[in-house]
Design a protein around this motif. Structure first.
Motif: not given
Length: 105
Positions: A21-34
């Protein structure tokens, strides 16, 4: 390393849906966060779906990327409740300190 079989690296159970939820709220893609955390995208996907345990180092790196208002909100309490309390966080810190007598003996 202690003789009690404890890992040298403390682990925390992460509230996967809260991370997602926080990742999506920040507008971040999973691959970028990882990539920024230094973990595999598939592992981050499993964390988000299943509330897995991760090392303190990885958790801190994840918090560095997601920048939660309160990092404890991304943890599950020891009994599986959502959101760790300050008391839970302090207990974990005390337990994880070298030479701590609060953990199992």
């Amino acid at each position: 390393m202690s003789g009690y079989g404890h890992s040298m690296h403390p682990r925390f159970t992460v509230d996967g849906p809260a991370v997602r939820q926080l990742r999506m709220a920040r507008g971040l893609e999973m691959v970028d966060v990882a990539a920024r955390v230094g973990i595999d995208r598939a592992y981050l996907s499993r964390v988000e779906c299943h509330s897995l345990r991760m090392t303190a180092r990885t958790f801190l790196a994840l918090c560095g990327v997601l920048k939660p208002d309160n990092p404890a909100d991304l943890l599950l309490a020891a009994d599986g409740r959502e959101g760790a309390t300050k008391g839970d966080a302090h207990a974990r810190q005390a337990h994880d300190r070298p030479g701590s007598r609060t953990g199992p003996h």
